[in-house]
Every structure is written in C-alpha cells, then in structure tokens.
Design a protein around this motif. Structure first.
Motif, PDB file in Angstrom:
ATOM      1  N   CYS A 229       0.312   4.002   3.046  1.00  0.00           N
ATOM      2  CA  CYS A 229       0.773   3.478   4.361  1.00  0.00           C
ATOM      3  C   CYS A 229       2.050   2.675   4.269  1.00  0.00           C
ATOM      4  CB  CYS A 229      -0.320   2.340   4.826  1.00  0.00           C
ATOM      5  SG  CYS A 229      -1.778   2.999   4.815  1.00  0.00           S
TER       6      CYS A 229
ATOM      7  N   CYS B  63       0.990  -1.078   0.126  1.00  0.00           N
ATOM      8  CA  CYS B  63       0.072  -0.045  -0.016  1.00  0.00           C
ATOM      9  C   CYS B  63       0.867   1.170   0.084  1.00  0.00           C
ATOM     10  CB  CYS B  63      -0.845  -0.093   1.323  1.00  0.00           C
ATOM     11  SG  CYS B  63      -1.824   1.407   1.329  1.00  0.00           S
TER      12      CYS B  63
ATOM     13  N   CYS C 102      -5.043  -3.787   2.546  1.00  0.00           N
ATOM     14  CA  CYS C 102      -3.956  -3.095   3.399  1.00  0.00           C
ATOM     15  C   CYS C 102      -4.508  -3.181   4.860  1.00  0.00           C
ATOM     16  CB  CYS C 102      -3.981  -1.646   2.836  1.00  0.00           C
ATOM     17  SG  CYS C 102      -3.107  -0.708   4.120  1.00  0.00           S
TER      18      CYS C 102
ATOM     19  N   VAL D 207      -3.669  -1.605   7.307  1.00  0.00           N
ATOM     20  CA  VAL D 207      -3.807  -0.228   8.221  1.00  0.00           C
ATOM     21  C   VAL D 207      -5.212   0.557   7.462  1.00  0.00           C
ATOM     22  CG1 VAL D 207      -2.735   2.031   8.458  1.00  0.00           C
ATOM     23  CG2 VAL D 207      -1.295  -0.102   8.309  1.00  0.00           C
ATOM     24  N   CYS D 208      -5.256   0.912   6.081  1.00  0.00           N
ATOM     25  CA  CYS D 208      -6.432   1.593   5.787  1.00  0.00           C
ATOM     26  C   CYS D 208      -7.370   0.911   5.162  1.00  0.00           C
ATOM     27  CB  CYS D 208      -5.544   2.890   4.845  1.00  0.00           C
ATOM     28  SG  CYS D 208      -5.229   1.799   3.154  1.00  0.00           S
TER      29      CYS D 208
HETATM   30 ZN   LIG Z   1      -3.042   1.411   3.244  1.00  0.00          ZN
END
Ligand SMILES: [Zn+2]
Length: 150
Positions: free
Chosen positions: A8, A5, A31, A33-34
C-alpha cells in the motif's frame, strides 16, 4: 524508525508494545489500509541498541539500559574503531587483536554502531580467552549471542 507496507506504500501504525522484562521487546505495527500486521522482535542486545540510539517506539522511548555508555561513545563520533584502548572490564587483562580479514569485516558494519559491535566481539573474545578475533570467531560470537541479524 518506521515500517512501510510495501503493498500500500503506507506508513504502518504502531499498535502494541510488549516489554516482557527479560530484555526482549516485541512491537506490533499494522497497515491502516490493508490491516496487515508486522511484528518486530528484538533480543536483549538489540533492545539495548534501539534504546541507546534513543529511538522512540509508540511515542515513548525504550527504557534506558546500561548501554548509555556506548551511546556516549557514539556521540563522540569515534573514528578509531580498530584501536582497542577501551577500558578493560575488571579481571580481564586480555588484549584482543583483530586479524586483517576481521578488521575488513568490521569495516562493513555501519559506522554508527561499529564501536558497539566491536566491543561486543571484544568482550566475547575476552570471556572465551580468545586473543585474536578472526571472521570465524565473529561467526561463533554471533550465533552464541543470537546476533545473526546484525
Ligand atoms: Zn497495506
């Protein structure tokens, strides 16, 4: 094979794999994270390429398909990409030549897939009764075979 990603800088996680059975493959990564998702879709030729390279996706190899033959050739590390002494498929006695600019273009293909790419074009030419492969023939083969990304 990994997907990052970019936002991120995280390695995307494998989510889902679909093998509809027609030779195509769909793989979804997300991803952590996001939560952005990316889908990789491959046509039958690319699925075989991934398979022949032994790439593991989602913890399992893609089912082995008849391109193992090519993989053997790749492992031998053939440097003779421009010679055309491969066994000719039954019924196709046609010898295929490569024009100078076609050879040059083939030379831009990464060496680890060059033998396979060359064979795809040569088979295409034989099937269409083409004796000399030129960049125009390569363009036509790519669009006929759905290989624009290669
Ligand atoms: Zn991400």
């Amino acid at each position: 094979m990994k997907f990052l990603c970019l936002r991120c800088d995280e390695v995307m996680r494998f989510e889902e794999r679909q093998l509809p059975g027609d030779g195509t493959m769909g793989v979804v990564f997300s991803c952590p994270v996001c939560r952005r998702e990316v889908a990789m879709l491959t046509n039958p030729m690319e699925t075989q390429l991934v398979s022949s390279l032994g790439v593991q996706i989602g913890g399992r190899s893609v089912p082995t398909q008849p391109l193992e033959l090519t993989r053997g050739n790749l492992q031998e590390g053939r440097g003779d990409a421009f010679r055309d002494d491969d066994p000719v498929p039954a019924g196709a006695g046609l010898r295929v030549e490569w024009s100078g600019d076609a050879q040059q273009r083939l030379g831009q293909v990464p060496s680890f897939v060059r033998g396979m790419v060359k064979r795809i074009y040569a088979d295409y030419a034989r099937e269409h009764g083409i004796t000399t492969i030129t960049p125009a023939v390569m363009d036509r083969a790519r669009s006929d075979l759905g290989l624009e990304g290669m």
